[in-house]
Design an enzyme around this catalytic site. Sequence first.
Site, PDB file in Angstrom:
ATOM      1  N   GLU A 174       4.878   2.835 -27.543  1.00 13.47           N
ATOM      2  CA  GLU A 174       5.523   2.821 -28.867  1.00 13.47           C
ATOM      3  C   GLU A 174       5.662   1.401 -29.413  1.00 13.47           C
ATOM      4  O   GLU A 174       6.427   1.151 -30.346  1.00 13.47           O
ATOM      5  CB  GLU A 174       6.885   3.524 -28.782  1.00 13.47           C
ATOM      6  CG  GLU A 174       6.806   4.969 -28.294  1.00 13.47           C
ATOM      7  CD  GLU A 174       6.555   5.997 -29.398  1.00 13.47           C
ATOM      8  OE1 GLU A 174       7.082   5.828 -30.505  1.00 13.47           O
ATOM      9  OE2 GLU A 174       5.814   6.974 -29.147  1.00 13.47           O
ATOM     10  N   HIS A 250      14.080   5.026 -28.900  1.00 13.95           N
ATOM     11  CA  HIS A 250      13.411   3.748 -28.606  1.00 13.95           C
ATOM     12  C   HIS A 250      14.476   2.787 -28.096  1.00 13.95           C
ATOM     13  O   HIS A 250      15.651   2.890 -28.490  1.00 13.95           O
ATOM     14  CB  HIS A 250      12.797   3.120 -29.878  1.00 13.95           C
ATOM     15  CG  HIS A 250      11.578   3.806 -30.398  1.00 13.95           C
ATOM     16  ND1 HIS A 250      11.396   4.086 -31.734  1.00 13.95           N
ATOM     17  CD2 HIS A 250      10.467   4.248 -29.775  1.00 13.95           C
ATOM     18  CE1 HIS A 250      10.222   4.678 -31.915  1.00 13.95           C
ATOM     19  NE2 HIS A 250       9.649   4.796 -30.737  1.00 13.95           N
ATOM     20  N   CYS A 370      13.409  -1.493 -37.073  1.00 12.53           N
ATOM     21  CA  CYS A 370      12.230  -0.606 -37.032  1.00 12.53           C
ATOM     22  C   CYS A 370      11.215  -1.029 -38.077  1.00 12.53           C
ATOM     23  O   CYS A 370      10.011  -0.835 -37.900  1.00 12.53           O
ATOM     24  CB  CYS A 370      12.605   0.832 -37.357  1.00 12.53           C
ATOM     25  SG  CYS A 370      13.810   1.551 -36.270  1.00 12.53           S
TER      26      CYS A 370
END
Length: 446
Positions: A174, A250, A370
């Site tokens: 990721e 995450h 993000c």
Amino acid sequence: MKTIETNFDGLVGPTHNYAGLSRGNKASINHAGNVANPKQAALQGLEKMKALSELGFVQGVLAPQERPDITTLRRLGFTGSDSQILSDATQQMPAVLAACCSASSMWTANAATVSPSADCVDGKVHFTPANLINKFHRSIEHEVTGNILKATFNSPEHFVHHQSLPSTEYFGDEGAANHTRFCHEYGQQGVEFFVYGKEAFNPESASPQKYPARQSLEASQAIARLHQLDPDKVVFAQQNPAVIDQGVFHNDVIAVGNRNLLFCHEQAFVDQTGVYESLRKAYGPQDFHIIEVTDQQVSVAQAVGTYLFNSQLLSLGNGGTMIIVPSECENDPAVWNYLQSLVNNSSCPITDLKVFDLRQSMNNGGGPACLRLRVVLNEQELAATNQNCLINDQLFSTLNSWVKKHYRDQLSEKDLADPLLLTESRTALDELTGILNLGSVYPFQN
Ligand code: SUG
């Protein structure tokens, strides 16, 4: 030679919508079916970019993806004209159409893992696009992400672009959302900290019960090898599976670091004390600061609800550190009081606080951290970077007008099949590749 951290934010694409695509990401699920405002989303993102650029930080922009993704729909057997494909996909597989329309590439912390040249044996900056294999709508990003990164960092003398890892859960990756770099000065060799959710080749290892672990240890190890990192300067840590099950999909939802500072929740990692020891050992004798937030100060649920840790920590010229948080933090009294206590404490390395309204992105689980990909660059590398992608007053105003000209202010699931949306998106992106001088990066341009 001066070396700085630059931030490349994802420009929100024209199809931003709330399709509830990310199980394990509470905001995405809770806002499923809401009407989105792509124009506002893109403008909110641009405001953050402009503000950071005005504060003196080098701020870049990464172009969004081509959506609806007709190429993927064709790979899945839909045929005929583009309008026919949209209409058939809506009838037969609306969930797949929604996935092929997601503007999720805005969260560029998931675009790639980046290692600065000071950490890599060959002295170049290494990029590996994340395969994002855990979610279908994100697994279709990495190829075009690679094109965009190559067009943005386009000098083979300074930049190495790897292929994404094999597209399988074993190597689920990721990107920078699970990667942090610690260093004394940006230009010195740093410690690269990889946080994973599971050991894919060890079925005995701990893993979450309810929600998926998106990053595997084996993926993180592969990236450390590809980027030619010194094994003594790499730390791998497992994320606490119990917090993944509470919505921490995450690591950047529960921890953030910059230079010699780690800011994290006390429940972020398996063997928290061991992780701190490994980081201190790899970092060396200089001061390493850890600000650990207890569950009593801010619960995991509050961290997930406000994105306190999805903040940006930015080094200021005066030696202080600014924390950039989303407005959700201001709206939660406990989190806000905690933040005030940090910046009012003279012995705390975090000295300044700035709040941004990023509601459109936040409602899909994407906060300030993000939305940005950190790229540490020395002067030559910065000069070799595509200058049209760096925010200044002129580019900000061009992009602002571009968004206002091309974007809708309302988008819901029923609009995704509208052939006009496809035409509008392609027209906008074609113009954008000209503005950012990217060349042809999208399938429709080839
Ligand atoms: O992958 N949300 C993204 C949010 C990514 C946040 N990034 C970081 N934490 N670095 C995700 O879950 C939701 C799309 C939707 O439901 O429409 C989404 O993809």
